[in-house]
Design a protein around this motif. Sequence first.
Motif, short mmCIF file in Angstrom:
data_model
loop_
_atom_site.label_atom_id
_atom_site.label_comp_id
_atom_site.label_asym_id
_atom_site.label_seq_id
_atom_site.Cartn_x
_atom_site.Cartn_y
_atom_site.Cartn_z
N TYR A 129 -3.76 -4.80 5.57
CA TYR A 129 -2.99 -3.80 6.31
C TYR A 129 -1.78 -4.43 7.00
CZ TYR A 129 -6.62 -0.27 5.66
OH TYR A 129 -7.49 0.65 5.12
N THR A 179 1.38 1.24 8.95
CA THR A 179 2.22 2.31 8.40
C THR A 179 1.50 3.65 8.46
OG1 THR A 179 3.30 0.76 6.89
CG2 THR A 179 3.44 3.11 6.35
N GLU A 193 -3.58 5.00 3.80
CA GLU A 193 -3.27 4.74 2.40
C GLU A 193 -4.34 5.30 1.46
OE1 GLU A 193 -6.48 1.75 2.83
OE2 GLU A 193 -5.04 2.70 4.16
N ASP A 194 -3.92 5.66 0.25
CA ASP A 194 -4.88 5.99 -0.80
C ASP A 194 -4.80 5.00 -1.96
OD1 ASP A 194 -2.61 6.84 -2.20
OD2 ASP A 194 -3.08 8.98 -2.04
N PHE A 226 1.67 7.22 6.93
CA PHE A 226 2.31 7.86 5.80
C PHE A 226 2.61 9.34 6.06
CE2 PHE A 226 0.24 4.15 3.94
CZ PHE A 226 1.28 3.63 3.19
N SER A 261 -3.89 0.53 -2.49
CA SER A 261 -3.34 -0.75 -2.04
C SER A 261 -3.61 -1.82 -3.09
CB SER A 261 -3.95 -1.18 -0.69
OG SER A 261 -5.29 -1.63 -0.84
N SER A 294 1.98 -3.43 5.88
CA SER A 294 2.74 -2.69 6.89
C SER A 294 3.99 -3.42 7.35
CB SER A 294 1.85 -2.40 8.12
OG SER A 294 0.75 -1.57 7.78
N MET A 338 0.84 -1.19 0.00
CA MET A 338 0.00 0.00 0.00
C MET A 338 0.88 1.24 0.00
SD MET A 338 -1.60 0.08 3.86
CE MET A 338 -0.58 0.22 5.34
N SER A 339 0.27 2.36 -0.40
CA SER A 339 1.00 3.61 -0.51
C SER A 339 0.04 4.78 -0.29
CB SER A 339 1.65 3.71 -1.89
OG SER A 339 2.41 4.90 -2.03
N ASN A 340 0.61 5.94 -0.03
CA ASN A 340 -0.15 7.19 -0.08
C ASN A 340 0.52 8.06 -1.12
OD1 ASN A 340 -1.06 9.89 0.32
ND2 ASN A 340 -1.76 9.35 2.38
#
Length: 384
Positions: free
Chosen positions: A329, A359, A213-214, A361, A216, A333, A202-204
Amino acid sequence: MLKVAIIGAGAISAAHIEAYLQFPERCQIVAVADIYEDKAQARIDTYNLSARAVMDYQELLLEDIDLVSVCTPPYTHASISVDFLRSGKHVLVEKPMASSLQECDEMNQAASESGKTLSVVAQNRFKTPMMKLKSVLESGLMGPIVHAQVDSFWWRGHSYYDLWWRGTWEKEGGGCTLNHAVHHIDAFLWMMGRPSELQAFMSNTSHDNAEVEDLSIAMLRFPTGALAQITSSVVHHGEEQQLIFQGKDARVSAPWKLKASSSRSNGFPEAYPDLERQIQALYDGLPEVQFDGHTGQIDNVMTAIETGAPVLIDGLSGRNTLELIIGIYKSASTGVKVQFPLNPDDPFYTREGIQANATHFYEKKASVENFQDTAISTGSNYLK
């Protein structure tokens, strides 16, 4: 006549109110509660309800109310639902069911001990394309499922996470995986069952005012050997949303698309029109849902209360959906492959454990009480 209370007067409460108003012979909304009492009163005025506005939902616990819709931020779902179940009310709680598996277990225990109905909103199941797709998969005509794909694509601007309860692990409980893709993940599990393990990232990418996150991506393995992938996003322009199932003999999806292949002598594909006609005939012959979306689920819940029949989406189903999301998640993470089930000794079982281990971000940079613009989108109708 069922007496109904709406708890939380935010954007999603309108979908509940409008659904209840479709059944004036079966129910009446008698109260709307919100920590901002003026918001509760505004909902009452907008829909011309014969209801009273209250600031503290606990004022309603001892009142003559049959059913409550919990439409508050996710971190409050468990405590509010448990309070109403223990006071003898039936509960329909918005997605996600809760912020942790521990809270889900507390809610299900309260429902079991009280004997009252607990249902978790997953309005996508109450859409004709989803109901028909489920029946096609159950028919076995397309052979065993070998691969599935879930595209839960949404788009939300930077200011979306400025709302006071969004964008933190404490209050929202997660980002797009929990609060947007939850509908598609619920439908996916309803059709496919629980995976045995997953790996996720996942990332933002676009919202530096949020911890969560926005985007995944999860890769899943099932006991049958089938694989699947789930993409959850609030950075996809166009908001295309689909579920695709590849069987050994055919491919189907929502929005509806059908393709069947057979093998040429050299192993390359050729069309399989006979199977396509058979599957299409089944699909075309299935009935339309009588009530769509939230209206369909509220009809289902009220029917369960009136007749004693089970609800389509109970608290155990809601827990299964959250378990998969928590698994995403955890894997994203920690970098580990996650196996199911997740047990009470897992670090991600409690809300505190998720907050400590997930996580983070960014830090939340802004907090507004309400948006003046109340227009929202609630996803695809899966018709095209």
